[in-house]
Motif scaffolding. Structure first.
Motif, short mmCIF file in Angstrom:
data_model
loop_
_atom_site.label_atom_id
_atom_site.label_comp_id
_atom_site.label_asym_id
_atom_site.label_seq_id
_atom_site.Cartn_x
_atom_site.Cartn_y
_atom_site.Cartn_z
N ILE A 140 -7.99 3.75 -15.23
CA ILE A 140 -8.35 4.13 -13.86
C ILE A 140 -9.10 3.00 -13.17
N ALA A 141 -10.02 2.34 -13.90
CA ALA A 141 -10.77 1.23 -13.32
C ALA A 141 -9.84 0.09 -12.90
N LEU A 142 -8.86 -0.22 -13.73
CA LEU A 142 -7.92 -1.30 -13.40
C LEU A 142 -7.09 -0.94 -12.17
N LEU B 256 0.82 -1.21 0.00
CA LEU B 256 0.00 0.00 0.00
C LEU B 256 0.86 1.26 0.00
N LEU B 257 1.94 1.26 0.76
CA LEU B 257 2.82 2.42 0.78
C LEU B 257 3.37 2.72 -0.60
N MET B 258 3.81 1.70 -1.30
CA MET B 258 4.40 1.92 -2.61
C MET B 258 3.34 2.27 -3.66
N GLU B 259 2.19 1.58 -3.62
CA GLU B 259 1.15 1.84 -4.61
C GLU B 259 0.58 3.25 -4.45
N VAL B 260 0.34 3.65 -3.21
CA VAL B 260 -0.17 5.01 -2.97
C VAL B 260 0.85 6.04 -3.42
N SER B 261 2.13 5.78 -3.17
CA SER B 261 3.17 6.72 -3.62
C SER B 261 3.18 6.84 -5.14
N GLN C 133 6.74 15.59 -16.19
CA GLN C 133 7.51 14.42 -16.60
C GLN C 133 8.72 14.22 -15.69
N THR C 134 9.36 15.30 -15.33
CA THR C 134 10.53 15.20 -14.45
C THR C 134 10.13 14.68 -13.08
N VAL C 135 9.03 15.20 -12.53
CA VAL C 135 8.57 14.76 -11.21
C VAL C 135 8.21 13.28 -11.23
N GLY C 136 7.54 12.83 -12.31
CA GLY C 136 7.14 11.43 -12.37
C GLY C 136 8.31 10.48 -12.39
N LEU C 137 9.30 10.75 -13.24
CA LEU C 137 10.44 9.84 -13.37
C LEU C 137 11.39 9.93 -12.17
N ARG D 47 1.83 9.86 -10.05
CA ARG D 47 1.12 9.89 -11.33
C ARG D 47 0.19 11.11 -11.40
N GLU D 48 -0.55 11.34 -10.31
CA GLU D 48 -1.47 12.48 -10.28
C GLU D 48 -0.71 13.80 -10.31
N ALA D 49 0.41 13.88 -9.58
CA ALA D 49 1.21 15.10 -9.60
C ALA D 49 1.77 15.37 -10.98
N GLY D 50 2.19 14.33 -11.67
CA GLY D 50 2.71 14.51 -13.02
C GLY D 50 1.67 15.00 -13.99
N LEU D 51 0.39 14.62 -13.78
CA LEU D 51 -0.68 15.09 -14.66
C LEU D 51 -1.02 16.55 -14.40
N ARG D 52 -1.01 16.98 -13.15
CA ARG D 52 -1.48 18.32 -12.80
C ARG D 52 -0.42 19.40 -12.98
N LEU D 53 0.83 19.04 -12.89
CA LEU D 53 1.89 20.02 -13.06
C LEU D 53 2.08 20.35 -14.54
N PRO D 54 2.72 21.49 -14.85
CA PRO D 54 3.06 21.76 -16.26
C PRO D 54 3.81 20.60 -16.88
N ARG D 55 3.62 20.39 -18.18
CA ARG D 55 4.10 19.18 -18.82
C ARG D 55 5.60 18.92 -18.65
N PRO D 56 6.49 19.89 -18.90
CA PRO D 56 7.93 19.59 -18.70
C PRO D 56 8.26 19.24 -17.26
#
Length: 532
Positions: free
Chosen positions: A448-450, A381-386, A403-407, A391-400
């Protein structure tokens, strides 16, 4: 106790779903429209009509009232329009200029007769292709607020509604959420007429039909359904029309509102309406016998009915050769399964069924878990929630930046968690593989459903191990088999006995072998290809 909970949960969910469906059906009864102004009666005087119109729309600064005299007989007239929604150049050249410089013709028309002045304006003076005369005040107000120009003329108890609409709209660009390696680089935009034009460009079939509706009680928006009239089933078409006509909403801001209001089971985790921004996907669907729904102001079209197999299919499956695309489609099915069950299998094996793990691997896992203070479910759960937060932070932040935050974020958090002894390295591998598998889904809503089902599977494994996973899988299958999308079983063509529909299910066979359209939509024209 855990077994009782797992067994009773789908039964309770079904009973609750049926009860809430009854409530939902009752809520379709339309409300009394207290907020709609009382209709006014048009008179022969422009000043009186303008006063009644102002009483409804108010003195808003963006509503322009332009009073003038007709050039032919100095008759008092006025045009009303909303600034920013009309083409000012076309308004000046095709409406104002002809009216101000109109001259009495040699035919001797008596302009003081209502019929004569209307006919002259409609057929000789106004140079606009889309023009109509209305007397219904509610329709007149809606036309004005939609971008039309209203023409009031003394002696005429009708309003001439002229369409010279023009507003800010972005250009047709490449799809963002459904990128392809090979295929058209076109996507829908927020202008519904541009979207219907994109579909019209893709076929010369005269049977392609668009039917318009108005949705929204307070704010009317145009909704259009697209279908091929000699292919689409009449019962399916009537079902779609009925659900649209019974929509009860103040304002439909996006097609997602429509999707949620017309789906069969809103308690289901699966999307029962397919959304897409690709015109080629929509055209392929309506040529199969399905129906597309487009909403003005939304760049996403809806396709009904929808099945689970459509959520793992991509338009690119038909643009490349059948052998590699069949293998890729199988890979998508495998990825969907792994994105749900991979963490749960790890939890079940490590917590309950260590004897099923090969000895060397079991010793390696035990060695990596030395010093980890949490049980496997908490660790997962700790890892999945992280991962979900990243993933959500990468979507909401400006695109460049996103991508950096996600990776970078995933690498730093995973490495730091292992170094701190909070999780084991194998858990990081499992979570990373699961995240990659969840990215394979071509449909964002299905992905999202999966992801949500993954957490339910993890809790089932934490309670009862492999037995809990089995019960969860059976419950999921029962729910999917029970689910319908506009009368079509959600797991089709898996429930059909027609082998011809399996040609485009797990595999995508050569195009010349897919001679018939899918049977689950009951198309009028069953044959897609007359000859091989």
């Amino acid at each position: 106790m855990g077994t009782i909970v797992v067994v009773l949960f789908p039964i309770l969910l079904t009973l609750l779903s049926n009860k809430l469906k009854e409530v939902r059906i009752k809520s379709y009864t339309r409300r009394e429209q207290h907020f709609i102004p009382e209709p006014f009666k048009l008179t022969m005087k422009v000043s009186a009509n303008l006063q009644q119109l102002k009483a409804i729309v108010g003195d808003s600064s963006d509503i322009i009232y332009r009073q003038f005299k007709l050039g032919m007989d100095n008759r008092s007239s006025a045009i009303v329009h909303i600034d920013g929604l009309v083409d000012q150049q076309l308004l000046q050249q095709s409406i104002l200029h002809p009216l101000l410089h109109a001259k009495q013709s040699k035919s001797g028309l008596n302009f003081f007769k209502t019929e004569s002045i209307k006919d002259y304006l409609m057929h000789h003076a106004i140079e606009v292709s889309d023009a109509e005369a209305l007397t219904d005040s509610n329709k007149i107000v809606r036309k004005l607020l939609s971008g039309a120009v209203l023409l009031f003329v003394d002696g005429l108890d009708e309003v001439l509604v002229l369409s010279v609409k023009k507003w800010i709209s972005r250009t047709v660009d490449e799809p963002i959420t459904e990128a392809l390696v090979r295929g058209p680089r076109l996507s829908f935009i927020e202008n519904i007429r541009d979207n219907t034009a994109l579909l019209r460009r893709m076929t010369t079939d005269p049977n392609l039909t668009f039917q318009d509706f108005e949705v929204g009680e307070r704010s009317k928006r145009q909704l259009t359904i697209a279908y091929v009239k000699d292919i689409a089933n009449d019962e399916l078409l009537g079902n779609v029309r009925n659900r649209i006509n019974t929509l009860d909403i103040d304002h439909a801001a996006e097609s997602g509102y429509i999707e949620q209001l017309i789906e069969d089971d809103y308690l289901s985790i699966f999307p029962q309406v397919q959304s897409t921004e690709r015109p080629d996907r929509v055209m392929g669907a309506i040529l199969e016998g399905r129906i597309a729904i487009l909403l003005d102001g939304s760049s996403y079209a809806l396709i009904v009915p929808a099945t689970f197999s459509m959520m793992v299919q991509s338009p690119e499956d038909y643009y490349e050769r059948w052998i590699p695309m069949s293998l890729i489609r199988l890979l998508r099915y495998a990825a969907a399964f792994l994105s749900i069950f991979l963490p749960s299998f790890y939890i079940a094996f490590v917590s309950f069924h260590q004897g099923l793990i090969p000895t060397d691997l079991a010793l390696a896992i035990a060695g990596t878990r030395v010093g980890v203070p949490f049980p496997t479910i908490i660790e997962a759960l700790l890892m999945e929630v992280s991962i979900e937060l990243l993933r959500e932070a990468g979507l909401r932040l400006p695109r460049p930046v996103g991508q950096t935050v996600g990776l970078v974020g995933a690498l730093i958090i995973g490495e730091a968690a292992v170094q701190a002894g909070l999780v084991s390295p194998i858990m990081v591998i499992v979570v990373a593989a699961t995240a990659i598998a969840s990215f394979v889904s071509p449909h964002y809503g299905a992905g999202i459903a999966l992801r949500m089902l993954r957490f339910l599977a993890m809790f089932s494994a934490a309670f009862l191990g492999l037995y809990g996973i089995s019960l969860f899988f059976v419950s999921l299958c029962v729910h999917a088999v029970k689910l319908r999308s506009f009368g079509v079983p959600y797991v089709t063509p898996g429930t059909l006995y027609s082998l011809s529909d399996w040609k485009d299910f797990f595999f995508r066979l050569p195009l010349f072998m897919m001679r018939n359209r899918p049977t689950e939509y009951f198309p009028k024209d069953r044959v897609r290809r007359k000859k091989y």
